[in-house]
Design a protein around this motif. Structure first.
Motif, short mmCIF file in Angstrom:
data_model
loop_
_atom_site.label_atom_id
_atom_site.label_comp_id
_atom_site.label_asym_id
_atom_site.label_seq_id
_atom_site.Cartn_x
_atom_site.Cartn_y
_atom_site.Cartn_z
N HIS A 158 0.84 -1.20 0.00
CA HIS A 158 0.00 0.00 0.00
C HIS A 158 0.88 1.26 0.00
O HIS A 158 1.95 1.29 0.60
N VAL A 159 0.41 2.29 -0.67
CA VAL A 159 1.18 3.52 -0.78
C VAL A 159 1.49 4.12 0.59
O VAL A 159 2.58 4.70 0.80
N LYS A 160 0.57 3.96 1.55
CA LYS A 160 0.81 4.51 2.89
C LYS A 160 1.89 3.72 3.63
O LYS A 160 2.68 4.28 4.40
N THR A 161 1.92 2.40 3.43
CA THR A 161 2.97 1.58 4.04
C THR A 161 4.33 1.95 3.47
O THR A 161 5.31 2.14 4.22
N ILE A 162 4.40 2.07 2.16
CA ILE A 162 5.66 2.41 1.50
C ILE A 162 6.16 3.77 1.97
O ILE A 162 7.35 3.96 2.26
N LYS A 163 5.24 4.71 2.06
CA LYS A 163 5.62 6.05 2.54
C LYS A 163 6.16 6.00 3.96
O LYS A 163 7.17 6.64 4.28
N ALA A 164 5.49 5.22 4.83
CA ALA A 164 5.92 5.11 6.23
C ALA A 164 7.27 4.42 6.35
O ALA A 164 8.14 4.84 7.13
N VAL A 165 7.47 3.35 5.59
CA VAL A 165 8.74 2.61 5.63
C VAL A 165 9.89 3.52 5.18
O VAL A 165 10.96 3.55 5.81
N ASN A 166 9.68 4.26 4.11
CA ASN A 166 10.72 5.18 3.63
C ASN A 166 10.98 6.29 4.63
O ASN A 166 12.13 6.71 4.84
N PHE A 167 9.92 6.77 5.26
CA PHE A 167 10.03 7.81 6.30
C PHE A 167 10.92 7.32 7.44
O PHE A 167 11.82 8.04 7.90
N LEU A 168 10.69 6.08 7.89
CA LEU A 168 11.47 5.53 8.99
C LEU A 168 12.92 5.27 8.58
O LEU A 168 13.85 5.49 9.37
N LYS A 169 13.13 4.83 7.35
CA LYS A 169 14.50 4.58 6.87
C LYS A 169 15.33 5.86 6.92
O LYS A 169 16.53 5.83 7.24
N GLU A 170 14.70 6.98 6.61
CA GLU A 170 15.40 8.26 6.59
C GLU A 170 15.71 8.78 7.99
O GLU A 170 16.67 9.54 8.18
N ARG A 171 14.91 8.38 8.97
CA ARG A 171 15.01 9.00 10.30
C ARG A 171 15.48 8.07 11.41
O ARG A 171 15.85 8.54 12.49
N ASN A 172 15.44 6.77 11.18
CA ASN A 172 15.85 5.80 12.21
C ASN A 172 16.89 4.87 11.61
O ASN A 172 16.57 4.03 10.76
N PRO A 173 18.15 4.95 12.04
CA PRO A 173 19.23 4.15 11.44
C PRO A 173 19.27 2.69 11.89
O PRO A 173 20.04 1.89 11.35
N ASN A 174 18.45 2.34 12.88
CA ASN A 174 18.50 0.99 13.43
C ASN A 174 17.80 -0.02 12.52
O ASN A 174 16.81 0.30 11.87
N SER A 175 18.31 -1.25 12.52
CA SER A 175 17.66 -2.30 11.73
C SER A 175 16.29 -2.62 12.31
O SER A 175 15.34 -2.93 11.58
N ASP A 176 16.18 -2.57 13.64
CA ASP A 176 14.89 -2.71 14.31
C ASP A 176 14.28 -1.32 14.43
O ASP A 176 14.74 -0.48 15.21
N ASN A 178 11.71 -0.34 15.76
CA ASN A 178 11.10 -0.04 17.05
C ASN A 178 12.14 0.28 18.11
O ASN A 178 11.81 0.43 19.28
N CYS A 179 13.39 0.38 17.69
CA CYS A 179 14.49 0.67 18.62
C CYS A 179 14.91 2.14 18.47
O CYS A 179 15.21 2.58 17.35
N PRO A 180 14.95 2.92 19.57
CA PRO A 180 15.32 4.33 19.48
C PRO A 180 16.81 4.61 19.69
O PRO A 180 17.20 5.78 19.79
N THR A 181 17.63 3.58 19.76
CA THR A 181 19.06 3.78 20.01
C THR A 181 19.66 4.75 19.00
O THR A 181 19.48 4.61 17.79
N GLY A 182 20.37 5.75 19.52
CA GLY A 182 21.02 6.74 18.66
C GLY A 182 20.15 7.93 18.33
O GLY A 182 20.65 8.96 17.86
N LEU A 183 18.86 7.82 18.56
CA LEU A 183 17.95 8.94 18.33
C LEU A 183 17.96 9.84 19.56
O LEU A 183 17.99 9.35 20.69
N VAL A 184 17.88 11.13 19.34
CA VAL A 184 18.04 12.10 20.44
C VAL A 184 16.76 12.92 20.59
O VAL A 184 16.16 13.36 19.61
N GLY A 185 16.35 13.11 21.86
CA GLY A 185 15.22 13.99 22.15
C GLY A 185 13.96 13.55 21.44
O GLY A 185 13.60 12.38 21.43
#
Length: 319
Positions: A158-176, A178-185
């Protein structure tokens, strides 16, 4: 025994309307467990909390109730998901009035939107779960779909899933994701168990708030995901909470935003005088304790009467 926690009256006036609230029941027929932070979770007992909530709401003869999402836990065995949802919804239906539901991440772990929304009787178009209702002329309630843009709940292609997955790839470097390691504030909100309000929904919200302003209505915003970082953990926030808040602040009609998701609960008043309240989770009540309540609405305030672990609060917002 069910006892109200810190009963507050409002200068002896009768409320315009009263309604029940509960969040994060997350029931499942599995042994008790713990969150990733080690907080105990009582998957079977939470069903008893819901039963006591419905009994209390009926005793109080409340006009309606709002469930703030996550009624079945993600650890519920998938072959039991559908029946567990039906069991929980049937319990809600014992309330002598309408129950307004919203979706949470744990709901979407269990069932896809096309199956979930009819069970929850959520008015929907294109499997979107945002809607509004007005129980009395003075107030309008707006229920947001915090997982409009999400990596869970929609089909994988679905276009919304693809958009969300790409959004997370850009902002969360972790393979998991659901893991916030390295993210600040506040960057720590960029987790897969959160989501965003999409452009179409924002445009709809703008129209609703315009209309409420014309009708001189006060607005209560309801969303599973919290909208203010001062009321909730960074990890619990809506991805685009800032965009939603900027829209809300264009109008004077929004008085209160109520959420779930961040189980410990919280409260804040933002720079525009809007109250943000996060409800404590039914899931984290030890046997014999409760987390539910009911709200009295007045012209100039909202009074939450909490039970046990759900804290009571009076939110004065003026006319």
């Amino acid at each position: 025994m069910v006892q109200e926690n810190g009963f507050i009256n409002s200068q002896g006036k009768l409320p315009l309307v009263s309604f029940g609230v509960i969040s994060d029941v997350q029931c499942a027929d599995i042994p008790d467990g713990r969150s990733f932070l080690g907080v105990p979770r009582y998957y079977r007992h939470s069903f008893l909390v819901l039963q006591r909530a419905v009994q209390k709401w009926n005793e109080k003869r409340l006009k309606f109730a709002i469930n703030f999402g996550d009624i079945v836990d993600g650890f519920c065995p998938k072959d039991q998901s559908l029946n567990t949802f039906k069991r929980i919804v049937n319990e809600f239906n014992l309330f002598n009035g309408p129950v307004h539901h919203m979706i949470g991440n744990h709901c979407l772990y269990n069932l896809p939107r096309e199956k979930l929304l009819p069970i929850l009787n959520i008015p929907s178009h294109d499997n979107l779960a945002y809607y509004e209702f007005s129980p009395i002329p003075q107030y309008r309630f707006v229920v947001l779909d915090g997982f409009d843009i999400s990596a869970i709940g929609w089909p994988k292609d679905h276009v919304k899933t693809i958009k969300a997955v790409n959004f997370l790839k850009e902002r969360n470097p972790n393979s998991d994701k659901n893991c916030p390691t390295g993210l600040v504030g506040r960057e720590r909100r960029f987790l897969m168990f959160n989501g965003a309000v999409g452009k179409q929904q924002l445009e709809w919200l703008d129209r609703v708030l315009q209309d409420a302003t014309k009708l001189n209505q006060r607005v209560v915003i309801c969303c599973h995901l919290p909208l203010d970082p001062h009321a909730a953990s960074n990890e619990a926030l809506l991805w685009n909470y800032d965009e939603v808040i900027d829209l809300i602040h264009r109008y004077d009609c929004v008085k209160v935003c109520i959420s779930g998701h961040d189980h410990k609960g919280g409260h804040s008043v933002d720079s525009h005088g809007v109250h943000h309240h996060v409800l404590e989770a039914a899931l984290e009540c030890p046997p014999g304790s409760n987390a539910f309540g009911y709200i009295d609405l007045f012209e100039d305030r909202l009074v939450l009467h909490g039970t046990d672990r759900m804290r009571s609060r009076e939110m004065v917002f003026g006319c």
